[in-house]
Write a protein that holds these residues in place. Structure first.
Motif, PDB file in Angstrom:
ATOM      1  N   HIS A 126       5.542  -2.529  -6.749  1.00  0.00           N
ATOM      2  CA  HIS A 126       5.588  -3.507  -5.660  1.00  0.00           C
ATOM      3  C   HIS A 126       6.593  -3.103  -4.585  1.00  0.00           C
ATOM      4  O   HIS A 126       6.415  -3.397  -3.408  1.00  0.00           O
ATOM      5  N   GLU A 127       7.669  -2.448  -5.007  1.00  0.00           N
ATOM      6  CA  GLU A 127       8.753  -2.095  -4.085  1.00  0.00           C
ATOM      7  C   GLU A 127       8.645  -0.667  -3.564  1.00  0.00           C
ATOM      8  O   GLU A 127       9.477  -0.237  -2.764  1.00  0.00           O
ATOM      9  N   ALA A 128       7.624   0.067  -3.970  1.00  0.00           N
ATOM     10  CA  ALA A 128       7.548   1.501  -3.673  1.00  0.00           C
ATOM     11  C   ALA A 128       7.271   1.772  -2.201  1.00  0.00           C
ATOM     12  O   ALA A 128       6.345   1.198  -1.622  1.00  0.00           O
ATOM     13  N   PRO A 129       8.059   2.663  -1.558  1.00  0.00           N
ATOM     14  CA  PRO A 129       7.681   3.164  -0.228  1.00  0.00           C
ATOM     15  C   PRO A 129       6.367   3.928  -0.358  1.00  0.00           C
ATOM     16  O   PRO A 129       6.065   4.495  -1.418  1.00  0.00           O
ATOM     17  N   LEU A 130       5.595   3.952   0.704  1.00  0.00           N
ATOM     18  CA  LEU A 130       4.268   4.558   0.653  1.00  0.00           C
ATOM     19  C   LEU A 130       4.278   5.982   0.086  1.00  0.00           C
ATOM     20  O   LEU A 130       3.428   6.305  -0.762  1.00  0.00           O
ATOM     21  N   PRO A 131       5.219   6.858   0.491  1.00  0.00           N
ATOM     22  CA  PRO A 131       5.175   8.236  -0.039  1.00  0.00           C
ATOM     23  C   PRO A 131       5.384   8.319  -1.546  1.00  0.00           C
ATOM     24  O   PRO A 131       5.022   9.315  -2.165  1.00  0.00           O
ATOM     25  N   HIS A 132       5.987   7.286  -2.143  1.00  0.00           N
ATOM     26  CA  HIS A 132       6.277   7.322  -3.575  1.00  0.00           C
ATOM     27  C   HIS A 132       5.325   6.448  -4.387  1.00  0.00           C
ATOM     28  O   HIS A 132       5.455   6.362  -5.616  1.00  0.00           O
ATOM     29  N   TYR A 133       4.382   5.817  -3.712  1.00  0.00           N
ATOM     30  CA  TYR A 133       3.547   4.843  -4.411  1.00  0.00           C
ATOM     31  C   TYR A 133       2.748   5.472  -5.546  1.00  0.00           C
ATOM     32  O   TYR A 133       2.721   4.938  -6.665  1.00  0.00           O
ATOM     33  N   ARG A 134       2.100   6.585  -5.266  1.00  0.00           N
ATOM     34  CA  ARG A 134       1.208   7.152  -6.282  1.00  0.00           C
ATOM     35  C   ARG A 134       1.966   7.542  -7.547  1.00  0.00           C
ATOM     36  O   ARG A 134       1.478   7.364  -8.658  1.00  0.00           O
ATOM     37  N   ARG A 135       3.175   8.062  -7.376  1.00  0.00           N
ATOM     38  CA  ARG A 135       3.985   8.440  -8.538  1.00  0.00           C
ATOM     39  C   ARG A 135       4.322   7.211  -9.386  1.00  0.00           C
ATOM     40  O   ARG A 135       4.212   7.239 -10.627  1.00  0.00           O
ATOM     41  N   LEU A 136       4.735   6.123  -8.733  1.00  0.00           N
ATOM     42  CA  LEU A 136       5.119   4.924  -9.471  1.00  0.00           C
ATOM     43  C   LEU A 136       3.900   4.194 -10.034  1.00  0.00           C
ATOM     44  O   LEU A 136       3.974   3.554 -11.089  1.00  0.00           O
ATOM     45  N   ASP A 137       2.771   4.300  -9.334  1.00  0.00           N
ATOM     46  CA  ASP A 137       1.514   3.766  -9.863  1.00  0.00           C
ATOM     47  C   ASP A 137       1.145   4.494 -11.150  1.00  0.00           C
ATOM     48  O   ASP A 137       0.766   3.881 -12.158  1.00  0.00           O
ATOM     49  N   THR A 138       1.277   5.806 -11.127  1.00  0.00           N
ATOM     50  CA  THR A 138       0.994   6.609 -12.324  1.00  0.00           C
ATOM     51  C   THR A 138       1.927   6.222 -13.466  1.00  0.00           C
ATOM     52  O   THR A 138       1.499   6.089 -14.624  1.00  0.00           O
ATOM     53  N   LEU A 139       3.203   6.002 -13.147  1.00  0.00           N
ATOM     54  CA  LEU A 139       4.176   5.637 -14.175  1.00  0.00           C
ATOM     55  C   LEU A 139       3.814   4.306 -14.829  1.00  0.00           C
ATOM     56  O   LEU A 139       3.944   4.149 -16.051  1.00  0.00           O
ATOM     57  N   LEU A 140       3.334   3.344 -14.051  1.00  0.00           N
ATOM     58  CA  LEU A 140       2.920   2.056 -14.618  1.00  0.00           C
ATOM     59  C   LEU A 140       1.797   2.247 -15.632  1.00  0.00           C
ATOM     60  O   LEU A 140       1.844   1.698 -16.748  1.00  0.00           O
ATOM     61  N   HIS A 141       0.804   3.036 -15.265  1.00  0.00           N
ATOM     62  CA  HIS A 141      -0.329   3.245 -16.166  1.00  0.00           C
ATOM     63  C   HIS A 141       0.064   4.060 -17.397  1.00  0.00           C
ATOM     64  O   HIS A 141      -0.439   3.806 -18.503  1.00  0.00           O
TER      65      HIS A 141
END
Length: 245
Positions: A151-166
């Motif tokens: 939810h707090e991720a800057p756009l350039p880091h979103y995919r990495r943190l999305d992957t971490l959630l999954h």
């Protein structure tokens, strides 16, 4: 088929491709449908898409959602908007035959349907296991923390943190084998996702699904957790198919 005069494409040609989308992934599936129309040449370069009112009705979505889809197409250089009596949304002629070459190269090395199907099986399975078994306090905190980071991720880091959630969800499933296989599958999916743009509307929708997924897992609602995971995977699949076609 519409000619370069700007006449809108015949509905007879478009109807098979512009069928109504499902409610769960309206934005992603509508984008997939229109991308297919463009990539297949059903509306050629210089041709005009149906008017917004007609296009929204064909796809079964609101005009607000449709305008967000059309904005993505324009931002990607696939269409242009013209005003006036003969205005509308026009397909831009394709001048680069290598357009999408990197994605197609990767696709030639990947069985996309198998990859996406296996991802869906693993993700829905992990969600179902987490919900049915329940998470201890530490596991629940890990999942909440991973969700908050997206939810707090800057756009350039979103995919990495999305992957971490999954990946966190897969690890909490209690099956090391599932977690290991998911990591491999997700790496393949990310290689393909890296070839398409990050779409703000899609990310907002993904976040809604992430929240619903985590809530279902923490509530030990196995059926909902599996259903949300499947729907989430279907949205990603629709985007990849749309940009690939």
């Amino acid at each position: 088929m519409a000619e370069e005069t700007g006449e809108p494409a015949s509905f007879d040609l478009l109807l098979p491709a512009l069928r109504p989308v499902r409610a769960g992934n309206g934005f992603e599936e509508a984008l997939e449908r229109i991308l297919q129309v463009i990539r297949l040449g059903l509306v050629p370069g210089g041709g005009r898409l149906p008017a917004e009112r007609e296009l929204a009705a064909l796809l079964g979505i609101s005009r607000v959602t449709l305008r967000e889809v059309l904005k993505v197409l324009q931002d990607e250089g696939l269409t242009e908007s013209r005003r006036g009596r003969y205005g509308g949304t026009f397909v831009r002629p394709r001048t680069d035959p290598a357009d999408g070459g990197e994605l197609r190269r990767r696709m030639a090395e990947t069985d996309i349907e198998d990859l996406l199907l296996f991802r869906e099986v693993l993700e829905s399975g992990a969600a179902g296991l987490c919900a049915s078994r329940g998470l201890d306090d530490e596991g629940a905190d890990r999942l909440r923390t991973a969700l908050a980071a997206t939810h707090e991720a800057p756009l350039p880091h979103y995919r990495r943190l999305d992957t971490l959630l999954h990946l966190t969800l897969a690890e909490l499933s209690g099956s090391p084998s599932l977690a290991a296989r998911y990591a491999t599958v997700r790496a393949g999916v990310n290689e393909l996702l890296d070839c398409i743009p990050l779409l703000v509307r899609n990310l907002e929708h993904s976040q809604q699904q992430h929240t619903a997924l985590v809530e279902a897992v923490l509530a030990r609602d196995e059926e909902t957790a599996r259903a949300v995971a499947r729907e989430h995977c279907a949205g990603t699949a629709a985007l990849l198919r749309g940009f690939l076609a």
